[in-house]
Design a protein around this motif. Sequence first.
Motif, PDB file in Angstrom:
ATOM      1  N   TYR A  64       8.088 -20.128  25.227  1.00  0.00           N
ATOM      2  CA  TYR A  64       7.557 -19.903  26.356  1.00  0.00           C
ATOM      3  C   TYR A  64       8.678 -19.979  27.555  1.00  0.00           C
ATOM      4  O   TYR A  64       8.404 -19.024  28.539  1.00  0.00           O
ATOM      5  CB  TYR A  64       6.465 -20.791  26.666  1.00  0.00           C
ATOM      6  CG  TYR A  64       5.952 -20.928  27.974  1.00  0.00           C
ATOM      7  CD1 TYR A  64       5.045 -19.902  28.311  1.00  0.00           C
ATOM      8  CD2 TYR A  64       5.821 -21.733  28.908  1.00  0.00           C
ATOM      9  CE1 TYR A  64       4.291 -19.774  29.467  1.00  0.00           C
ATOM     10  CE2 TYR A  64       5.385 -21.950  30.119  1.00  0.00           C
ATOM     11  CZ  TYR A  64       4.441 -20.819  30.234  1.00  0.00           C
ATOM     12  OH  TYR A  64       4.025 -20.671  31.763  1.00  0.00           O
ATOM     13  N   ALA A 132      -6.158 -15.728  25.812  1.00  0.00           N
ATOM     14  CA  ALA A 132      -5.753 -16.420  24.527  1.00  0.00           C
ATOM     15  C   ALA A 132      -7.037 -17.025  23.781  1.00  0.00           C
ATOM     16  O   ALA A 132      -7.842 -17.683  24.828  1.00  0.00           O
ATOM     17  CB  ALA A 132      -4.711 -17.363  24.751  1.00  0.00           C
ATOM     18  N   ARG A 156      -0.655 -20.428  26.451  1.00  0.00           N
ATOM     19  CA  ARG A 156      -0.642 -18.993  25.743  1.00  0.00           C
ATOM     20  C   ARG A 156      -1.091 -17.964  26.465  1.00  0.00           C
ATOM     21  O   ARG A 156      -0.496 -16.528  26.260  1.00  0.00           O
ATOM     22  CB  ARG A 156      -1.523 -19.258  24.404  1.00  0.00           C
ATOM     23  CG  ARG A 156      -1.078 -20.253  23.512  1.00  0.00           C
ATOM     24  CD  ARG A 156      -2.106 -20.180  22.119  1.00  0.00           C
ATOM     25  NE  ARG A 156      -1.349 -21.203  20.966  1.00  0.00           N
ATOM     26  CZ  ARG A 156      -2.084 -21.511  20.020  1.00  0.00           C
ATOM     27  NH1 ARG A 156      -3.027 -21.016  19.843  1.00  0.00           N
ATOM     28  NH2 ARG A 156      -1.470 -22.273  19.231  1.00  0.00           N
ATOM     29  N   SER A 160       0.960 -14.824  27.582  1.00  0.00           N
ATOM     30  CA  SER A 160       0.629 -13.370  27.319  1.00  0.00           C
ATOM     31  C   SER A 160       0.449 -12.408  28.709  1.00  0.00           C
ATOM     32  O   SER A 160       1.159 -11.286  29.002  1.00  0.00           O
ATOM     33  CB  SER A 160      -0.756 -13.448  26.587  1.00  0.00           C
ATOM     34  OG  SER A 160      -1.284 -12.032  26.810  1.00  0.00           O
TER      35      SER A 160
END
Length: 184
Positions: A64, A132, A156, A160
């Motif tokens: 990330y 997510a 998450r 995205s």
Amino acid sequence: MEAKDVLYIMRATAPAATLEDAAAFLAMCRERGLTPFTEASPIVMDYNKRDGTHVHSLSVKEHYAVAERWAAQSGGYTIRLREITHEKDGSYHARIGIVSNRDYAAVGQFCARVPGVDFKEELAGFMVIGEATLTADEQRKPAPKGKSWEWLVEKRARESAILQKFGREPTQSRQMYTNALTVE
């Protein structure tokens, strides 16, 4: 860091890892300007298919932090939407909407020039939503230390959205970043 050192660390989670896997992982990290085990993790698969074929493969999972760094280098972003729901089946679902700070500034300039244009409506057209889901099965293991499941599913979804809005960091940019770090 040498391939032997990388292999020692890799074997802690992937006993089938070889010296060639470690060297390849290290080469991929160097090529992409990633710090091994900090900004990227190796994924070693070693198994036999039902037909008897042996499969051994290596892939690299970028973390990330790399996506966040690229977003920051591209002007940054602002979170405009944050929805996290806890479903009846125990899963969590997150929707994170982001707007590039460059889009934010451009929409502001546009609204200042054109009378009667609604800033929020125009800005909504530039928002990218990342989604997510964290299933109940994934929650069987303990949550990351000091974090909650809500934090994980939000992270998450944000990753995205960042990847949708900014894409992956180009190799040339990574190399420049790596060179800047080594010069200091």
